[in-house]
Motif scaffolding. Structure first.
Motif, PDB file in Angstrom:
ATOM      1  N   TYR A 176     -33.021  18.597 -54.107  1.00  0.00           N
ATOM      2  CA  TYR A 176     -33.898  18.000 -53.458  1.00  0.00           C
ATOM      3  C   TYR A 176     -33.163  17.537 -51.941  1.00  0.00           C
ATOM      4  O   TYR A 176     -31.831  17.155 -52.158  1.00  0.00           O
ATOM      5  CB  TYR A 176     -34.242  16.842 -54.231  1.00  0.00           C
ATOM      6  CG  TYR A 176     -35.348  17.012 -55.183  1.00  0.00           C
ATOM      7  CD1 TYR A 176     -36.537  17.336 -54.968  1.00  0.00           C
ATOM      8  CD2 TYR A 176     -35.054  16.989 -56.633  1.00  0.00           C
ATOM      9  CE1 TYR A 176     -37.548  17.428 -55.772  1.00  0.00           C
ATOM     10  CE2 TYR A 176     -35.896  17.682 -57.510  1.00  0.00           C
ATOM     11  CZ  TYR A 176     -37.187  17.693 -57.405  1.00  0.00           C
ATOM     12  OH  TYR A 176     -38.003  18.214 -58.293  1.00  0.00           O
ATOM     13  N   TYR A 177     -33.821  17.567 -51.015  1.00  0.00           N
ATOM     14  CA  TYR A 177     -33.219  17.237 -49.756  1.00  0.00           C
ATOM     15  C   TYR A 177     -34.134  16.157 -49.135  1.00  0.00           C
ATOM     16  O   TYR A 177     -35.365  16.063 -49.177  1.00  0.00           O
ATOM     17  CB  TYR A 177     -33.306  18.344 -48.689  1.00  0.00           C
ATOM     18  CG  TYR A 177     -32.115  19.402 -49.308  1.00  0.00           C
ATOM     19  CD1 TYR A 177     -31.305  19.773 -48.915  1.00  0.00           C
ATOM     20  CD2 TYR A 177     -32.719  20.525 -50.395  1.00  0.00           C
ATOM     21  CE1 TYR A 177     -30.228  20.769 -49.263  1.00  0.00           C
ATOM     22  CE2 TYR A 177     -31.811  21.516 -50.650  1.00  0.00           C
ATOM     23  CZ  TYR A 177     -30.720  21.742 -50.555  1.00  0.00           C
ATOM     24  OH  TYR A 177     -29.971  22.629 -50.805  1.00  0.00           O
ATOM     25  N   THR A 178     -33.541  15.432 -48.024  1.00  0.00           N
ATOM     26  CA  THR A 178     -34.312  14.636 -47.127  1.00  0.00           C
ATOM     27  C   THR A 178     -35.176  15.388 -46.220  1.00  0.00           C
ATOM     28  O   THR A 178     -35.095  16.513 -46.092  1.00  0.00           O
ATOM     29  CB  THR A 178     -33.230  13.645 -46.488  1.00  0.00           C
ATOM     30  OG1 THR A 178     -32.734  14.492 -45.361  1.00  0.00           O
ATOM     31  CG2 THR A 178     -32.631  12.788 -47.456  1.00  0.00           C
ATOM     32  N   ALA A 179     -36.026  14.636 -45.366  1.00  0.00           N
ATOM     33  CA  ALA A 179     -36.745  15.488 -44.444  1.00  0.00           C
ATOM     34  C   ALA A 179     -35.892  16.200 -43.313  1.00  0.00           C
ATOM     35  O   ALA A 179     -36.413  17.078 -42.514  1.00  0.00           O
ATOM     36  CB  ALA A 179     -37.815  14.616 -43.659  1.00  0.00           C
ATOM     37  N   ALA A 180     -34.498  15.704 -43.089  1.00  0.00           N
ATOM     38  CA  ALA A 180     -33.642  16.051 -42.230  1.00  0.00           C
ATOM     39  C   ALA A 180     -32.736  17.130 -42.660  1.00  0.00           C
ATOM     40  O   ALA A 180     -31.938  17.755 -41.904  1.00  0.00           O
ATOM     41  CB  ALA A 180     -32.766  14.904 -41.624  1.00  0.00           C
ATOM     42  N   GLY A 181     -33.100  17.750 -44.011  1.00  0.00           N
ATOM     43  CA  GLY A 181     -32.256  18.687 -44.579  1.00  0.00           C
ATOM     44  C   GLY A 181     -30.958  18.394 -45.086  1.00  0.00           C
ATOM     45  O   GLY A 181     -30.059  19.400 -45.291  1.00  0.00           O
ATOM     46  N   ARG A 182     -30.701  17.234 -45.297  1.00  0.00           N
ATOM     47  CA  ARG A 182     -29.512  16.783 -45.955  1.00  0.00           C
ATOM     48  C   ARG A 182     -29.750  16.335 -47.502  1.00  0.00           C
ATOM     49  O   ARG A 182     -30.854  15.964 -47.830  1.00  0.00           O
ATOM     50  CB  ARG A 182     -29.212  15.463 -45.165  1.00  0.00           C
ATOM     51  CG  ARG A 182     -27.539  15.021 -45.822  1.00  0.00           C
ATOM     52  CD  ARG A 182     -27.156  13.686 -45.043  1.00  0.00           C
ATOM     53  NE  ARG A 182     -26.793  14.000 -43.655  1.00  0.00           N
ATOM     54  CZ  ARG A 182     -26.027  14.661 -43.167  1.00  0.00           C
ATOM     55  NH1 ARG A 182     -24.923  14.976 -43.889  1.00  0.00           N
ATOM     56  NH2 ARG A 182     -25.886  14.741 -41.675  1.00  0.00           N
ATOM     57  N   PRO A 183     -28.827  16.952 -48.289  1.00  0.00           N
ATOM     58  CA  PRO A 183     -29.095  16.848 -49.865  1.00  0.00           C
ATOM     59  C   PRO A 183     -29.225  15.374 -50.085  1.00  0.00           C
ATOM     60  O   PRO A 183     -28.477  14.500 -50.017  1.00  0.00           O
ATOM     61  CB  PRO A 183     -27.726  17.531 -50.219  1.00  0.00           C
ATOM     62  CG  PRO A 183     -27.261  18.429 -49.441  1.00  0.00           C
ATOM     63  CD  PRO A 183     -27.608  17.806 -48.207  1.00  0.00           C
ATOM     64  N   LEU A 184     -30.127  15.338 -50.913  1.00  0.00           N
ATOM     65  CA  LEU A 184     -30.370  13.813 -51.567  1.00  0.00           C
ATOM     66  C   LEU A 184     -29.538  13.494 -52.642  1.00  0.00           C
ATOM     67  O   LEU A 184     -28.850  12.356 -52.747  1.00  0.00           O
ATOM     68  CB  LEU A 184     -31.953  13.758 -52.321  1.00  0.00           C
ATOM     69  CG  LEU A 184     -33.141  13.673 -51.377  1.00  0.00           C
ATOM     70  CD1 LEU A 184     -34.297  13.540 -52.053  1.00  0.00           C
ATOM     71  CD2 LEU A 184     -32.867  11.961 -50.645  1.00  0.00           C
TER      72      LEU A 184
END
Length: 483
Positions: free
Chosen positions: A286-294
């Motif tokens: 799962y990632y944030t909308a910015a593409g960084r891993p949650l």
């Protein structure tokens, strides 16, 4: 003139009769007419009359209570009706119009017990289980699964029907010693839907009403938003969630719900989002909308819902009784509480380590290690083994120098102890290049679905009670049986 001897006897008998009537009102009436002196003829007549009346009343009145009621003769007819064969208690069955008897499996129930309840010989079951499809599907029946049997008469199995998978149904027809198998493909439809609702009194209850499964809810609380939302204290009734999932429907019935593909959670007006994405050659994350891993590099608390009982820094040691640097933090919890790995790591040490008792040390790379002490027991780990973040590595105890059950947790960078509560965690690496392009294309579509649904649902419901909602995007709307 004195009464004669016969008169004296009559008087004595009369006195005895008066004693019988002593407790009655009749006695009182007689006494009113008795003279205080000598009796006259009129007195004797009155006394005899009252006595006679008393005897008649005492004899006649009780007889009315024994009058028998008239007997009523009813005409009855007895019909001998044949009863249909029923399974014994314990097997939940439902007879269909086509003669198939549907059985919903209960916990602990097996095909053998079902056949026994229906008086079907064990030899028939052995022949049925020789069929490859039956062996694969009926050996371990799960509670809630339905199978159908056609038993036209007690002990005689004529047909057996069950689902081989979500898309195929198997029907076995028994004719003597021969068994004929027919596989029917069942048409199913997969739809991408947005399930949305408000927290209300309970997130779990509202999410289930909206159509989310237990696995979906765990993904929200344990995988996607656990780093940004405290689900014990941050949520209000008006906070809302929206989740994108794939649902499989068959013959108008919801068969399965897939994992969370995308989710948003609005808490106090702040939007949190997460998207499921799989890089080539990697498992979905799962990632944030910015593409960084949650998933952060490290979990702040290796024990969920534990109480911080001792902080980092100088303190008086509870066992040694002298001032000593406390090089970690302590989390008080019950003995046996699971302890998780703070991050992806390789097992550096597992065993007994002086005052730490049973201990596990993990190497997270780039000079970072974590230590977990005072365990009651360790998990089945080996030195050098690689484990993922969240893996259970042991259980809370009080081994070593400890006054009670708790976890002693240390965080070290290049051998130097750091305070786990305020150390700056290295941020995870974001997506880049072609992965980022594919991710952006996917998230824009998922967000558009969520925004469309929320604009419809919550446009006029800001002041309305929490109501879970479900909508289908890109395909005709479907009725969700769960909510």
């Amino acid at each position: 003139m004195q009464p004669t001897g016969d008169g004296s006897r009559r008087k004595q008998r009369f006195r005895e009769r008066l004693d019988v009537l002593h407790d009655t009102s009749l006695h009182q009436r007689v006494k009113q007419h008795l003279p205080t002196g000598r009796w006259t003829r009129r007195h004797w007549i009155h006394a005899s009359l009252f006595t006679t009346i008393g005897i008649l009343v005492a004899t006649i009145v009780p007889g009315f209570s024994h009058i028998p009621a008239p007997s009523i003769v009813e005409s009855t007819t007895t019909l001998h009706l044949p009863l249909p064969h029923q399974a014994s208690t314990g097997t939940a069955t439902e007879m269909g119009d086509d003669g198939w008897e549907v059985v919903r499996i209960k916990s602990g129930q097996t095909l053998s017990s079902i056949f026994s309840d229906m008086d079907i010989p064990a030899s028939v079951m052995l022949e049925v289980m020789k069929q490859p499809s039956a062996k694969a599907s009926l050996r371990n029946l799960r509670p809630g699964v339905e199978i159908a049997l056609k038993v036209p008469e007690p002990g005689k199995l004529q047909g057996l029907r069950f689902d081989a998978d979500a898309s195929h149904r198997v029907e076995l027809t028994l004719d003597g010693d021969a068994i004929k198998e027919n596989v029917v493909e069942r048409e199913s439809t997969t739809r991408t839907v947005v399930l949305s609702g408000k927290v209300g009194r309970s997130l779990n209850r509202s999410a289930r009403k909206a159509g989310l499964t237990s696995a979906n809810i765990r993904s929200l609380t344990d995988d996607i938003f656990k780093y940004d939302i405290d689900f014990n204290s941050d949520l209000d009734a008006d906070d809302r969630f929206s989740v994108v999932v794939e649902q499989t429907w068959r013959e108008g019935e919801l068969v399965s719900t897939g994992p969370v593909e995308a989710a948003t959670f609005t808490v106090d007006g702040k939007l949190h989002s997460g998207f499921r994405f799989a890089r080539p050659g990697h498992k979905p994350e799962y990632y944030t909308a910015a593409g960084r891993p949650l998933k952060k590099s490290f979990i702040r608390m290796p024990i969920p819902y534990a109480r911080l009982s001792s902080r980092f820094g100088a303190r008086k040691h509870p066992v040694l009784g002298r001032m000593r640097m406390h090089k970690g933090v302590d989390y008080a919890a019950s003995t046996g509480t699971p302890i998780m790995a703070a991050g992806d790591a390789k097992v550096q040490f597992i065993g007994w380590q002086r005052g730490y008792g049973r201990t596990v040390v993990l190497d997270h790379g780039q000079g970072t290690t974590t230590l977990y002490g005072h365990m009651s027991r360790t998990a089945n780990l080996k030195k050098g083994q690689r484990i993922a973040q969240g893996t259970v590595i042991g259980y809370v105890g009080s081994t070593g120098l400890a006054t009670g059950p708790h976890l002693h947790y240390e965080f070290r960078v290049n051998g130097v102890h750091r305070n786990p509560l305020n150390v700056t965690m290295p941020p995870p690496q974001p997506l880049a290049g072609s992965d980022m392009v594919a991710f952006k294309d996917y998230t824009s579509s998922a967000l558009a679905r969520i925004r469309t649904v929320e604009d419809i649902i919550y446009a006029d419901l800001d002041d309305a009670p929490a109501q879970p909602q479900v909508a289908s995007t890109g395909q005709p709307a479907s009725k969700n049986k769960k909510g």
